[in-house]
Design a protein around this motif. Sequence first.
Motif, PDB file in Angstrom:
ATOM      1  N   ASP A 111       0.873  -1.255   0.036  1.00  0.00           N
ATOM      2  CA  ASP A 111       0.164  -0.035   0.151  1.00  0.00           C
ATOM      3  C   ASP A 111       0.910   1.262  -0.021  1.00  0.00           C
ATOM      4  OD1 ASP A 111      -2.334  -1.668  -0.129  1.00  0.00           O
ATOM      5  OD2 ASP A 111      -2.688  -1.381   2.197  1.00  0.00           O
ATOM      6  N   LYS A 114       1.971   1.779  -3.345  1.00  0.00           N
ATOM      7  CA  LYS A 114       0.906   2.457  -4.238  1.00  0.00           C
ATOM      8  C   LYS A 114       0.630   3.770  -4.081  1.00  0.00           C
ATOM      9  CE  LYS A 114      -1.266  -2.156  -5.032  1.00  0.00           C
ATOM     10  NZ  LYS A 114      -2.482  -2.901  -4.390  1.00  0.00           N
ATOM     11  N   ALA A 115       0.707   4.194  -2.602  1.00  0.00           N
ATOM     12  CA  ALA A 115       0.762   5.519  -2.382  1.00  0.00           C
ATOM     13  C   ALA A 115       1.688   6.532  -2.891  1.00  0.00           C
ATOM     14  CB  ALA A 115       0.409   5.714  -0.862  1.00  0.00           C
ATOM     15  N   LYS A 118       1.481   6.866  -6.720  1.00  0.00           N
ATOM     16  CA  LYS A 118       0.268   7.992  -7.004  1.00  0.00           C
ATOM     17  C   LYS A 118       0.644   9.260  -6.560  1.00  0.00           C
ATOM     18  CE  LYS A 118      -4.780   8.737  -5.745  1.00  0.00           C
ATOM     19  NZ  LYS A 118      -5.859   8.364  -5.229  1.00  0.00           N
ATOM     20  N   ALA A 119       1.296   9.581  -5.492  1.00  0.00           N
ATOM     21  CA  ALA A 119       1.802  10.919  -5.358  1.00  0.00           C
ATOM     22  C   ALA A 119       3.069  11.482  -6.121  1.00  0.00           C
ATOM     23  CB  ALA A 119       2.329  10.979  -3.760  1.00  0.00           C
ATOM     24  N   PRO A 121       3.759  10.200  -9.689  1.00  0.00           N
ATOM     25  CA  PRO A 121       3.757   9.298 -10.864  1.00  0.00           C
ATOM     26  C   PRO A 121       5.065   9.413 -12.011  1.00  0.00           C
ATOM     27  CG  PRO A 121       1.898  10.990 -10.780  1.00  0.00           C
ATOM     28  CD  PRO A 121       2.658  11.409  -9.663  1.00  0.00           C
ATOM     29  N   ASP A 157      -1.695  -1.511 -12.001  1.00  0.00           N
ATOM     30  CA  ASP A 157      -2.346  -0.274 -12.249  1.00  0.00           C
ATOM     31  C   ASP A 157      -2.060   0.871 -11.274  1.00  0.00           C
ATOM     32  OD1 ASP A 157      -3.867  -1.637 -14.300  1.00  0.00           O
ATOM     33  OD2 ASP A 157      -5.082  -2.739 -12.791  1.00  0.00           O
ATOM     34  N   ALA A 158      -0.874   0.670 -10.799  1.00  0.00           N
ATOM     35  CA  ALA A 158      -0.489   1.732  -9.542  1.00  0.00           C
ATOM     36  C   ALA A 158       0.360   2.989 -10.030  1.00  0.00           C
ATOM     37  CB  ALA A 158       0.250   1.032  -8.380  1.00  0.00           C
ATOM     38  N   GLY A 159       0.751   2.765 -11.169  1.00  0.00           N
ATOM     39  CA  GLY A 159       1.638   4.020 -11.974  1.00  0.00           C
ATOM     40  C   GLY A 159       3.080   3.727 -11.715  1.00  0.00           C
TER      41      GLY A 159
END
Length: 246
Positions: A111, A114-115, A118-119, A121, A157-159
């Motif tokens: 997690d 993923k965070a 997302k923060a 990219p 799909d997390a970037g």
Amino acid sequence: MILFPAIDLKNGQCVRLEQGDMARATVFNLDPAGQATSFAAEGFEYLHVVDLDGAFAGKPMNAGAVEAMLSAVTMPVQLGGGIRDLRTVEAWLGKGVARVIIGTAAVRDPDFVKAAAKAFPGRVAVGLDARDGKVAVEGWAETSEITALEIARRFEDAGVAAIIFTDIARDGLLKGLNLDATIALADRIAIPVIASGGLASIEDVKAMLAPRAKRLAGAIAGRALYDGRLDPSAALALIRNARAAA
């Protein structure tokens, strides 16, 4: 295809390990920033740096050496080792690191990865270091029961910008890249994959440029460069010519 020269840091020095064993370290340069400058002068376009002490400690341990390299060169730097929380990710990116590499935390705390992706990219990569197909963590001191493919699929799909796949059994031993396993991984995920561990000669670079390896984003070269087994100008010329022909 990008050829990344590697700088591994231990006690502020530029070293290479054999199979990730800190007791089997060879010191190649006392001045990591000078080594980075040499790689830039040779024409490399992206630097791969690992804080080995940080990987074991779980927090940055060679910050001074990394900051000196960031000041010394303009080429982008990707950095791994001891990056286990968002604050550390943010700090390194703020200091000029182009891309952070998250290894142990990708297994223990997906997690967080993923965070971070997302923060930031495109600025977070995942390092998957495999021993007999299973991913090792804590500076390779421990082996999990999870395969590289299982972990890679968590981040589809997390970037995440890239997966750096290392075959520990070959790392630092000049046995040649494990392209079969690396290509098999790349063919089953959408994230770009970078090959690491064992690059030994110009033949490995040629193999990376072969049609079957077209999905690979690059390879990391370490000991072969330091030992003089891989001529940087010849390797980079091959890559330039392949790009021009594409």
